[in-house]
Motif scaffolding. Sequence first.
Motif, short mmCIF file in Angstrom:
data_model
loop_
_atom_site.label_atom_id
_atom_site.label_comp_id
_atom_site.label_asym_id
_atom_site.label_seq_id
_atom_site.Cartn_x
_atom_site.Cartn_y
_atom_site.Cartn_z
N GLN A 1 0.83 -1.21 0.00
CA GLN A 1 0.00 0.00 0.00
C GLN A 1 0.86 1.26 0.00
OE1 GLN A 1 -2.20 1.17 3.58
NE2 GLN A 1 -4.07 1.12 2.37
N MET A 2 0.64 2.11 -1.01
CA MET A 2 1.35 3.38 -1.14
C MET A 2 0.38 4.43 -1.66
SD MET A 2 4.96 2.10 -2.81
CE MET A 2 5.66 3.74 -2.71
N GLN A 3 0.78 5.68 -1.58
CA GLN A 3 -0.10 6.75 -2.06
C GLN A 3 -0.26 6.69 -3.57
OE1 GLN A 3 1.04 10.69 -0.87
NE2 GLN A 3 -0.85 11.62 -1.63
N ASN A 4 0.82 6.41 -4.28
CA ASN A 4 0.78 6.26 -5.74
C ASN A 4 1.28 4.86 -6.09
OD1 ASN A 4 -0.05 8.97 -6.06
ND2 ASN A 4 2.08 9.66 -5.99
N MET A 5 0.44 4.07 -6.76
CA MET A 5 0.79 2.70 -7.13
C MET A 5 0.71 2.55 -8.64
SD MET A 5 -1.11 0.51 -4.13
CE MET A 5 -2.66 1.39 -4.31
N TYR A 6 1.74 1.93 -9.22
CA TYR A 6 1.81 1.74 -10.67
C TYR A 6 1.78 0.24 -10.95
CZ TYR A 6 3.15 6.62 -10.44
OH TYR A 6 3.15 7.98 -10.18
N PHE A 7 0.66 -0.20 -11.52
CA PHE A 7 0.46 -1.63 -11.76
C PHE A 7 0.99 -2.05 -13.14
CE2 PHE A 7 -2.73 -0.50 -8.60
CZ PHE A 7 -2.59 -1.51 -7.68
N ASN A 8 0.69 -1.26 -14.17
CA ASN A 8 1.08 -1.59 -15.55
C ASN A 8 0.68 -3.03 -15.90
OD1 ASN A 8 2.34 0.96 -16.00
ND2 ASN A 8 4.12 0.25 -14.83
N SER A 9 -0.54 -3.37 -15.55
CA SER A 9 -1.06 -4.72 -15.77
C SER A 9 -1.86 -4.75 -17.07
CB SER A 9 -1.95 -5.13 -14.59
OG SER A 9 -2.56 -6.37 -14.83
N LYS A 10 -1.51 -5.68 -17.96
CA LYS A 10 -2.16 -5.77 -19.27
C LYS A 10 -2.84 -7.12 -19.45
CE LYS A 10 1.42 -2.86 -21.42
NZ LYS A 10 2.45 -2.80 -22.49
#
Length: 430
Positions: free
Chosen positions: A223-232
Amino acid sequence: MPPKKDNKKEVKIHLFHIQLVLSEDDGTGILKNIVQFKIQFQVVTQNIQNIVIMFEWLNANSTERYDTGLIDQWNVVSSEPQQNLDDPPIVTYSFEKVFDQLRFIDSLAEVLSKKKLYMYFVNADDMKVMQEFWFDYSLMLNTPNFEFAFSKMRIMEILDFKFNIQSDKPLLHEQLRAKLNPFQVEIVSCENIPVQAQKSYELCYVQYEFYDGTVIKTDMQVQMQNMYFNSKHVFLLGTMDIAKHFETRPIKFELHDKDEIVRNDVKEELQLFDIEKWLQIEEEKNRPPEPDFTVDPKTGKKIPKKEVKKDDKKEVKKEVKKDAKKDNKKKEVKLGEPILEEQPKKQYNRNNHGVAIMNLGAFIHSNVREVDLLAGIVPRRVFEDTESNNLDLNTTARKNIPKVFTATNYLDLQATMFVKFEMSNALIRK
């Protein structure tokens, strides 16, 4: 210049040749696409023994199980000795397999789009699974190469693990791509997420359900304030009536960042004391042991009971040994489903999450193939009942419990989710 008659003959022959190529299929007019896959593994290990990798991959109809053999029998790429000579060296092993040529058809494309394919690290001695992975190979419908790397293995002897699968040509040629119309959904990021450290939550992830019922879940993150998943993930729009869905049904993306462990506060009912059962137990305890002899009613003499024959004892022992062998049978590895021994799973309250709603109606317009959407995340308000499971309360008391609504303050921080959508062929063209 050659005469016109000869030109006409050449044109006729050329067109006839094209018709023959198209008719090689089953009458659908779609060209065959013969592809060949190659898979490569690389494992960095230290003193590894009796570990084999079993994985699932495509065959002519659906999927099939393959195995790599023992890792310590693969090709040795490098061996690095340690400073302490007593420690085993760090060895890098590699394995490569080239599959037979395969005709890639619609059904195999649907397997890659809808099915999770599993990979297992198995102990060859007892066939127990030591670690498992599942992979989303749908991206290979757009790019003929898939790579994966992981360095946090549960198996202590494996320090690093990599593998890749590649095909010698694209899986979808132009005709098949036009028929299936691949549609890629990429969950890029979630920003301005409120972080709460007061409670312990499960790792964060995003989940959504597509129009065909397929549920997609991203990898989990801290858990973070900004999360980058880049899930395709790639869907096949050609297999569904997609225009109707784009007009009427938005897609709901759920951000699960506050999944709490469920606390079992239910009080157990004490069992009533059964006096009759207690008397029976006490009576059996105080009952004198049965005599080891019988009395002859005619003579009144005591006759000892016959002992069990030795042969009977041997037979009993043999039966016990057979049963023990049956119980110690090796477990078979079944692919396509998790096969780890079931352990008591933690129960989570997954109702307190955020939702981002995105409407894909823009794809109905002419020549639209790509849409990028940024949507606000709103809380899903859920009734939280903390007292109704208390067995000490009667029905009337449970009804009078005050209702409490809990929700995360996504709106206060203006939390957003960014998703990209890309379609292979526009639905409407001008």
